[in-house]
Design an enzyme around this catalytic site. Structure first.
Site, mmCIF file in Angstrom:
data_model
loop_
_atom_site.group_PDB
_atom_site.id
_atom_site.type_symbol
_atom_site.label_atom_id
_atom_site.label_comp_id
_atom_site.label_asym_id
_atom_site.label_seq_id
_atom_site.Cartn_x
_atom_site.Cartn_y
_atom_site.Cartn_z
ATOM 1 N N CYS A 79 11.325 -13.344 -55.598
ATOM 2 C CA CYS A 79 11.781 -12.109 -54.956
ATOM 3 C C CYS A 79 11.934 -10.980 -55.996
ATOM 4 C CB CYS A 79 13.066 -12.357 -54.172
ATOM 5 S SG CYS A 79 13.371 -11.121 -52.882
ATOM 6 N N HIS A 167 11.940 -17.028 -50.696
ATOM 7 C CA HIS A 167 12.923 -17.888 -51.369
ATOM 8 C C HIS A 167 12.639 -19.359 -51.054
ATOM 9 C CE1 HIS A 167 15.758 -14.815 -52.867
ATOM 10 N NE2 HIS A 167 15.310 -14.105 -51.847
ATOM 11 N N GLU A 169 14.002 -21.893 -52.394
ATOM 12 C CA GLU A 169 15.216 -22.694 -52.558
ATOM 13 C C GLU A 169 16.035 -22.801 -51.278
ATOM 14 O OE1 GLU A 169 16.438 -18.449 -53.817
ATOM 15 O OE2 GLU A 169 14.649 -19.710 -53.727
#
Length: 510
Positions: A79, A167, A169
């Site tokens: 990002c 993202h 994660e």
């Protein structure tokens, strides 16, 4: 020396989540603020740049010197990190016409990219950005797109440098773990040697060398962190570890004796101190939450200090500090988290104790602490315990704390927690408890009017306590528990259920 991944933190709410995903893949990593990049030694095999609440277009936004990393080590920008790699090296980032936030479908343009090994051609990801990459430098190759974002990811020719605008994660990125694994294993070449057993062996060896024949004092709380830390220290130094378990009179029903017995059964050198009357005396007349916390902390320090002096020639203070405590003491964005927390197991001890601090768990996240506990063969009942606040029921009784109110709340709490266990719901809840409300309400029992106390039940789901959602417990369960409480606990005629999430509410009421 373990292989190491560095995560440079630009203030993203997801930075700790990146680290937890990395650790789950048995790779050791450290989080460092973007403006405090550590020395790049031979153990470092890769770097991840986190997201950020900042915009790369803001003149005040973080702009570290990446020349010692980019093109030298495998690098993944997430990002903000990806936009930084574009903005600093000749590409263009602009405010998005359509702000992408939430789920999106990413389409792989370069399916043979090493970053996308074993991934679907189209995959769900989680977006969270207000700017977007509109042009990349000439040696950057676009590797994926979404419907609204042409450049959702890139790689740099002749470098192991990658950037993605989503993202991986976050749980909602369905193949995010695979992408992170590809970066760590296939691109960085990590051997995945960060395991619970290796941590236990290495930590015990380090503690033996660090402490030698010195004595260590440690305050135990009955919680997971302090228990695992104590067992590690015990395996390293045996009975030179002196544990103290203080009963502040604000524990759960029968908890003081049951926890003390479990510790003794584990072979720990422990002393129980029942100081309930001292705590109640200090709390007398106090209704302000902060005043109550300070009163509880003050008495704890006094009791712990007095007991510590009975251990001759003690040099060290054992702590159950874990990695989030360490990270939050050096914030990437400033603000309250820059203030170092008081040690959570002993309430913040005064300087005059002159003890050196030893923290065996300071590199671990909460889920890793439980994995280490499993490796140490600590009972699952202890490892699976819900978090419980240091001040105990003192901050779950709104208003003045009295022994009578504590006794009532202990009974209510026991019915609630035992009910969760009976119905197989306990492990689906991150934290649960009951709150004694400072109000009375009219009721009817046996055709007679009552005017008695009300309680609130609270159960939340969370991963780390930073955010939490209220648990949607079955209505039938809540009805059963409410009925039990009102019938079995004298002094209660009304039960409510708290359906507030954090934020805007907090998990505890005080």
């Amino acid at each position: 020396m373990h292989e190491k991944l560095l995560i440079l933190d630009f203030g993203s709410q997801y930075t700790q989540l990146i680290a937890r995903r990395v650790r789950e893949l048995n790779v050791y990593c450290e989080i460092h603020p973007w403006d405090k990049i550590p020395e790049i030694d031979i153990a470092v095999k890769g770097v991840i740049l986190s997201g950020s609440p900042f915009s790369t277009l803001d003149s005040r936004s973080p702009k570290p010197d990446l020349t010692m990393i980019k093109g030298v080590l495998p690098l993944l920008g997430v990002c903000y990190g990806a936009q930084l790699l574009v903005n600093q090296f000749g590409g263009q980032v602009l405010p998005s016409k359509i702000r992408e936030y939430g789920r999106a479908q990413v389409d792989l343009i370069k399916e043979d990219s090493r970053l996308f090994k074993n991934m679907s051609v189209q995959s769900q990801v989680w977006m969270s950005h207000g700017d977007t990459i509109v042009d990349v430098p000439t040696d950057y190759e676009v590797i994926c797109s979404t419907e609204d974002v042409r450049i959702a990811g890139f790689q740099i020719e002749n470098e192991l440098t990658y950037g993605i605008q989503f993202h991986p994660e976050v749980y909602h990125s369905t193949e995010g773990t695979q992408l992170i694994s590809n970066f760590l294993i296939d691109i960085c070449g990590f051997s995945q040697d960060w395991t619970p057993n290796s941590f236990v062996e290495e930590t015990i060896a380090i503690l033996k060398g660090q402490i030698g024949e010195d004595k260590v004092i440690m305050g135990l709380s009955g919680g997971v962190d302090s228990t695992v830390a104590a067992v590690l220290l015990h395996k390293a130094i045996g009975n030179n570890l002196h544990c103290i378990f203080v009963n502040n009179g604000l524990l759960r029903k029968n908890e003081y004796q049951s926890v003390l017995e479990s510790y003794e059964g584990m072979g720990l050198n422990i002393k129980g101190v029942d100081a309930s009357s001292l705590f109640y005396a200090e709390l007398d007349g106090k209704t302000d939450p902060e005043a109550k916390r300070k009163a509880i902390g003050k008495v704890f320090i006094d009791v712990f200090d007095a007991e510590s002096k009975k251990v001759e020639n003690a040099v060290w203070l054992g702590q159950g500090t874990i990695y989030p405590d360490v990270i939050e003491s050096v914030s990437a964005t400033g603000g309250p988290s820059q203030t170092i927390k008081s040690h959570h197991n002993v309430g913040g001890l005064p300087d005059y104790m002159k003890l050196q601090v030893v923290e065996p768990l300071r590199l671990l996240f909460k889920d890793e602490v439980r994995r280490i506990g499993n490796a140490l063969e600590i009972e699952p009942l202890i490892l699976g315990r819900h978090p419980f606040p240091g001040p105990g029921l003192g901050i779950r009784i709104l208003g003045e704390v009295t022994p009578e109110k504590v006794a009532i709340l202990q009974e209510v709490d026991a019915i609630f927690i035992d009910g969760l266990k009976e119905d197989g719901l306990y492990n689906e809840v991150w934290q649960a408890g009951a709150i004694f409300l400072p109000i009375q309400s009219v009721g009817v029992m046996g055709d007679e009017r009552t005017y008695e106390n009300a309680v609130a039940l609270r159960a939340v789901s969370s991963t780390d306590g930073m955010t939490a959602d209220w648990c949607h417990l079955p209505y039938e369960f809540l009805a059963k528990i409410s009925n039990r409480i009102i019938n079995q606990v004298k002094g209660i005629n009304r039960v409510t259920y708290d359906i507030s999430s954090k934020p805007p509410a907090t998990i505890e009421w005080e």
